[in-house]
Design a protein around this motif. Structure first.
Motif, PDB file in Angstrom:
ATOM      1  N   TYR A  33       0.812  -1.216   0.000  1.00  0.00           N
ATOM      2  CA  TYR A  33       0.000   0.000   0.000  1.00  0.00           C
ATOM      3  C   TYR A  33       0.847   1.269   0.000  1.00  0.00           C
ATOM      4  O   TYR A  33       0.381   2.315  -0.462  1.00  0.00           O
ATOM      5  CB  TYR A  33      -1.041  -0.019   1.118  1.00  0.00           C
ATOM      6  N   VAL A  36       1.083   1.627  -3.655  1.00  0.00           N
ATOM      7  CA  VAL A  36      -0.206   2.042  -4.204  1.00  0.00           C
ATOM      8  C   VAL A  36      -0.433   3.530  -3.982  1.00  0.00           C
ATOM      9  O   VAL A  36      -0.827   4.257  -4.902  1.00  0.00           O
ATOM     10  CB  VAL A  36      -1.362   1.218  -3.587  1.00  0.00           C
ATOM     11  N   LEU A  42      -3.129   4.187  -9.391  1.00  0.00           N
ATOM     12  CA  LEU A  42      -3.953   3.672  -8.300  1.00  0.00           C
ATOM     13  C   LEU A  42      -4.101   4.634  -7.125  1.00  0.00           C
ATOM     14  O   LEU A  42      -5.129   4.617  -6.448  1.00  0.00           O
ATOM     15  CB  LEU A  42      -3.378   2.349  -7.801  1.00  0.00           C
ATOM     16  N   HIS A  82     -15.691  -3.139  -4.154  1.00  0.00           N
ATOM     17  CA  HIS A  82     -15.054  -2.784  -5.422  1.00  0.00           C
ATOM     18  C   HIS A  82     -16.031  -2.416  -6.542  1.00  0.00           C
ATOM     19  O   HIS A  82     -15.639  -1.759  -7.498  1.00  0.00           O
ATOM     20  CB  HIS A  82     -14.144  -3.934  -5.871  1.00  0.00           C
ATOM     21  N   HIS A  91      -6.322  -0.959 -14.353  1.00  0.00           N
ATOM     22  CA  HIS A  91      -6.114  -0.795 -12.916  1.00  0.00           C
ATOM     23  C   HIS A  91      -5.726  -2.121 -12.269  1.00  0.00           C
ATOM     24  O   HIS A  91      -4.840  -2.159 -11.416  1.00  0.00           O
ATOM     25  CB  HIS A  91      -7.381  -0.252 -12.242  1.00  0.00           C
ATOM     26  N   ARG A  94      -2.124  -2.935 -13.095  1.00  0.00           N
ATOM     27  CA  ARG A  94      -1.194  -2.132 -12.292  1.00  0.00           C
ATOM     28  C   ARG A  94      -1.177  -2.635 -10.847  1.00  0.00           C
ATOM     29  O   ARG A  94      -0.115  -2.721 -10.231  1.00  0.00           O
ATOM     30  CB  ARG A  94      -1.583  -0.646 -12.347  1.00  0.00           C
ATOM     31  N   TRP A  95      -2.349  -2.969 -10.299  1.00  0.00           N
ATOM     32  CA  TRP A  95      -2.442  -3.509  -8.950  1.00  0.00           C
ATOM     33  C   TRP A  95      -1.584  -4.779  -8.842  1.00  0.00           C
ATOM     34  O   TRP A  95      -0.803  -4.927  -7.896  1.00  0.00           O
ATOM     35  CB  TRP A  95      -3.913  -3.810  -8.629  1.00  0.00           C
ATOM     36  N   ALA A 123      -7.727 -10.658  -8.486  1.00  0.00           N
ATOM     37  CA  ALA A 123      -7.886  -9.608  -9.496  1.00  0.00           C
ATOM     38  C   ALA A 123      -8.821 -10.062 -10.609  1.00  0.00           C
ATOM     39  O   ALA A 123      -9.704  -9.306 -11.032  1.00  0.00           O
ATOM     40  CB  ALA A 123      -6.524  -9.203 -10.062  1.00  0.00           C
TER      41      ALA A 123
END
Length: 152
Positions: A33, A36, A42, A82, A91, A94-95, A123
């Protein structure tokens, strides 16, 4: 063997195979995080919704404990959190990229592989759920693109 005993055995087997501990999960969650929050893609999505990071990080530690070690510590419904987010395949890619970086930096190889494999499934599931909630049924190999479209 009771359900609780079975869960304890599964957790012990995972720990023995991967070396994952609750401390490692906390380190991974916080490291991920941090990435992130600093990310141009993000970061804004999270910053628009999370005011107090402490409870969020605690919840994510419980989530990953449940996912990685089968501890049952998390009792939420990730998909409902979500569904309203303005996210698509880009997204999620990238996550996953940031999660894989963090896992490989923080965890030994067996643990990193364990986390990454589960992150990929999560994901894919969330992307499928978000697409479906917007009326897009993804076929095999299709990805959800913003604006309610699917692409191969």
């Amino acid at each position: 063997m009771t359900g609780a005993e079975r869960r304890e055995q599964i957790t012990a087997d995972i720990v023995a195979k991967t070396g994952i501990t609750e401390a490692m999960i906390e380190h991974l969650v916080h490291g991920f995080y941090d990435k992130v929050r600093a990310d141009a893609v993000l970061g804004p999505v999270f910053e628009a919704r999370i005011r107090d990071w402490g409870p969020h990080l605690s919840q994510m530690c419980a989530f990953w404990s449940s996912v990685a070690l089968m501890t049952g510590r998390y009792h939420g419904t990730p998909i409902t959190k979500h569904l309203p987010l303005p996210v698509d395949a880009g997204h999620f890619d990238r996550w996953l990229e940031l999660f894989e970086q963090a896992a490989r930096e923080i965890c030994p190889p067996e643990a990193a592989a364990h986390f990454i494999e589960r992150a990929e499934r999560i994901a894919a599931s969330l992307e499928l759920g978000i697409a479906g909630s917007q009326g897009v049924m993804l076929g095999k190999g299709e990805r959800f693109r913003g604006g309610g479209a699917a692409s191969a």
